[in-house]
Design an enzyme around this catalytic site. Structure first.
Site, mmCIF file in Angstrom:
data_model
loop_
_atom_site.group_PDB
_atom_site.id
_atom_site.type_symbol
_atom_site.label_atom_id
_atom_site.label_comp_id
_atom_site.label_asym_id
_atom_site.label_seq_id
_atom_site.Cartn_x
_atom_site.Cartn_y
_atom_site.Cartn_z
ATOM 1 N N HIS A 17 0.889 -1.187 -0.118
ATOM 2 C CA HIS A 17 -0.018 -0.116 0.132
ATOM 3 C C HIS A 17 0.899 1.059 -0.024
ATOM 4 O O HIS A 17 2.184 1.094 -0.134
ATOM 5 C CB HIS A 17 -1.013 0.061 1.224
ATOM 6 N N HIS A 20 3.741 1.554 2.047
ATOM 7 C CA HIS A 20 5.239 1.024 1.709
ATOM 8 C C HIS A 20 5.776 1.697 0.359
ATOM 9 O O HIS A 20 7.259 1.980 0.450
ATOM 10 C CB HIS A 20 5.003 -0.519 1.302
ATOM 11 N N CYS A 125 2.187 -9.287 21.213
ATOM 12 C CA CYS A 125 1.227 -8.778 19.994
ATOM 13 C C CYS A 125 1.505 -9.581 18.869
ATOM 14 O O CYS A 125 2.343 -9.518 18.268
ATOM 15 C CB CYS A 125 0.963 -7.517 19.803
ATOM 16 N N CYS A 128 1.889 -7.400 15.836
ATOM 17 C CA CYS A 128 3.319 -6.597 15.859
ATOM 18 C C CYS A 128 4.460 -7.761 15.761
ATOM 19 O O CYS A 128 5.585 -7.368 15.357
ATOM 20 C CB CYS A 128 3.459 -5.817 17.270
ATOM 21 N N CYS A 143 -3.333 -4.141 22.180
ATOM 22 C CA CYS A 143 -2.022 -3.669 21.542
ATOM 23 C C CYS A 143 -2.433 -1.926 21.225
ATOM 24 O O CYS A 143 -3.350 -1.556 20.812
ATOM 25 C CB CYS A 143 -1.904 -4.052 20.199
ATOM 26 N N HIS A 146 -1.953 -1.721 17.129
ATOM 27 C CA HIS A 146 -2.996 -2.336 16.378
ATOM 28 C C HIS A 146 -4.141 -1.988 17.540
ATOM 29 O O HIS A 146 -4.657 -2.938 18.025
ATOM 30 C CB HIS A 146 -2.913 -3.702 16.213
ATOM 31 N N LYS A 301 -4.541 6.358 10.971
ATOM 32 C CA LYS A 301 -3.353 5.647 10.071
ATOM 33 C C LYS A 301 -3.880 4.874 8.776
ATOM 34 O O LYS A 301 -5.056 4.305 9.082
ATOM 35 C CB LYS A 301 -2.603 4.746 11.031
ATOM 36 N N LYS A 304 -3.692 -1.574 6.042
ATOM 37 C CA LYS A 304 -4.554 -2.735 5.511
ATOM 38 C C LYS A 304 -5.515 -2.987 6.392
ATOM 39 O O LYS A 304 -6.986 -2.991 6.188
ATOM 40 C CB LYS A 304 -3.912 -3.776 5.144
#
Ligand code: MSP
Length: 508
Positions: A17, A20, A125, A128, A143, A146, A301, A304
């Site tokens: 995405h 990246h 997690c 992570c 988390c 997340h 943020k 995905k």
């Protein structure tokens, strides 16, 4: 001088995405700029294929982790050329060449006395792939990265890495090198994590099969972060068949990373290298998150898992890679968080790329054709513009030496604006009407042509494809940095060009 720049290696549990593409483009800008300066550059990117997040995703999809990794690594590999990244190698951590070297390196750490057997009791997690300290745990043991994702309470026999042994050495590293982590706020964050007291960390996992086997105990695999961080080091040994590049390029000049992985890069990684007796990287540059406005209007943020992804593939297909490359570093300063949106993208594209830059180039070239038959006149450059460009190349280089990708772009862009102002002030179409002003018109035209050439040389790391077209039209294709000075070009006849950035049609 050798220059080595890296991106994080991307998890193959999701599709590529914008987040990246962002780091890859940032690293590419630095790599291309350094090549212009004649440096010997190595630019590495790749995929992080082991560990729980990948194993979980594979299970969900009913395929083996290797199958999932093979499929998704291809998509990341394809993203690099699509954004026009000039990476010298693409590392995959499931490559046996990497695996073997991870085993060697971590065995060396063990032989040096930094590994012991113990039991991990605490929160973890799986998303992570991170063991959480008390201050990293959200409400109801969730988390913090997340948001809301439940942590798992683990009780597991592991091998441990004696991170706590490096407390003083890391503090010393930070004291000696205030630019080890940039920007300064991230330096402070990493340092305060260190100062809060380092605890030993799990080096292996016993309940996971998808990873690099621990050579001295094959019932364990290495904890994915140790395997992943080592990519920066192992790749140099096998990227170029028959040649080991480690001595040339290690330590890395810049690791570009997102703010969520600072602890691993700013704390674990230098400690691991110290434990093996290797040099630590010169700098980490920590960028923020590209965010998008959520349904509630709050910035969130882009990821995905939140389902709010802006697709870089779509943008590139519609507007080309250069437009994406530009936008990523223009709307949000590299190093900070910021919101991106299709509306803001289109605005910047039209006003800045199509108008300010594209139109400046088209109209300047058109005037040289109209008034001077397509030949750049030889005449003195205009002193006001000479003064404006004085020291520009040095300033841009100095900023990019510090990975200040947005600030360097702003410096260049100030000259794009200046040249547009110059056209309006000088009104060449008026000068052209008065025969006695031919010399002045010559000066305006040569100054514009040279100014555009210098801007194109400086912008070529940002906008490689369109600046190649522009420099081609000027018959001055050389992008070597020596040429980034006004007056360095020997422009003669030049070609007309199609719009570099066609305006967005109302219905597009
Ligand atoms: N595999 C690890 C990195 C290992 S490096 C030895 C990892 N992978 S990741 O695919 O989850 O993230 C890779 C990078 O993308 C991170 O630097 C992360 O910060 C960045 N980004 C992910 N989403 C992002 C945005 N929305 N915006 C900007 N960058 C973000 O972590």
């Amino acid at each position: 001088m050798p220059y080595y720049v890296t991106t994080p290696i991307y998890y193959v549990n999701a599709a590529p995405h914008l987040g990246h593409a962002y780091t890859t483009i940032g690293a590419d800008i630095l790599a291309r700029h350094m090549r212009q300066r004649g440096e010997e550059v190595f630019f590495l990117t790749g995929t992080d294929e082991h560990g729980e997040p990948v194993a979980i995703a594979a299970e969900r999809e009913g395929v083996t982790p290797q199958e999932l990794a093979d499929r998704n690594a291809e998509r990341f590999k394809a993203l690099a050329p699509l954004v026009n990244a000039s990476n010298d190698f693409f590392i995959r951590t499931s490559d046996p060449e990497h695996v073997r070297r991870v085993q060697e390196f971590l065995t060396r750490i063990k032989d040096n006395g930094y590994v012991y057997e113990g039991t991990y009791d605490g929160w973890y997690c799986p998303r992570c792939a991170d063991f959480k300290n008390e201050n990293e745990i959200g409400p109801d043991n969730t988390c913090l990265i997340h948001t809301g994702f439940p942590l798992v309470l683990e009780h597991e026999d592991n091998y441990f890495f004696k991170l706590s042994d490096f407390q003083e050495r890391l503090e010393q590293l930070y004291a000696d090198r205030p630019d080890f982590v940039q920007p300064p706020a991230r330096y402070n964050e990493a340092l305060s994590f260190i100062k809060s007291g380092l605890r030993d960390v799990s080096l292996s996992r016993a309940n996971l099969r998808w990873g690099v086997p621990v050579p001295w105990d094959e019932s364990h695999v290495f904890y994915v972060w140790f395997d992943a961080l080592l990519n920066y080091y192992t790749a140099l040994a096998f990227a170029k068949p028959g040649e080991d590049l480690t001595a040339t390029f290690w330590p890395a000049n810049y690791h570009l990373i997102g703010k969520d992985i600072l602890k691993f890069h700013g704390v674990f990684w230098p400690a691991m290298l110290m434990a093996a007796g290797e040099e630590v990287p010169q700098h980490l540059f920590v960028h923020g998150f590209l965010t998008t406005k959520g349904a509630d209007g709050e910035a969130e943020k882009m990821s995905k898992s939140l389902g709010n992804v802006i697709d870089p593939f779509e943008i590139i297909e519609k507007y080309g890679a250069d437009a994406l490359r530009y936008y990523c570093f223009r709307d949000v300063a590299f190093g900070q968080d910021g919101a991106v949106s299709p509306v803001a993208f289109e605005q910047r594209y039209d006003t800045e790329l199509a108008n300010a830059l594209g139109n400046l180039a088209s109209r300047s070239i058109a005037m040289i054709h109209r008034y001077r038959d397509g030949v750049v006149p030889s005449a003195p450059l205009h002193p006001a513009i000479v003064a404006e460009f004085d020291g520009l190349a040095e300033r841009v280089a100095e900023l990019l030496d510090r990975a200040e990708v947005t600030a360097a772009l702003e410096e260049i862009w100030a000259r794009v604006r200046r040249l547009n102002g110059f056209v309006e002030e000088q009104a060449p179409w008026k000068l052209a009407k008065v025969e006695e002003q031919a010399a002045e018109l010559d000066t305006v035209l040569v100054t514009l042509a040279e100014g555009i050439r210098v801007i194109a040389v400086l912008l070529s790391p940002y906008l490689p494809a369109s600046m190649e077209t522009l420099l081609g039209a000027l018959h001055a294709p050389d992008i070597a940095y020596d040429g980034a000075r006004l007056g360095a070009g020997q422009l003669g006849s030049i070609d007309r060009i199609d719009p570099l950035f066609p305006r967005i049609e109302a219905d597009a």
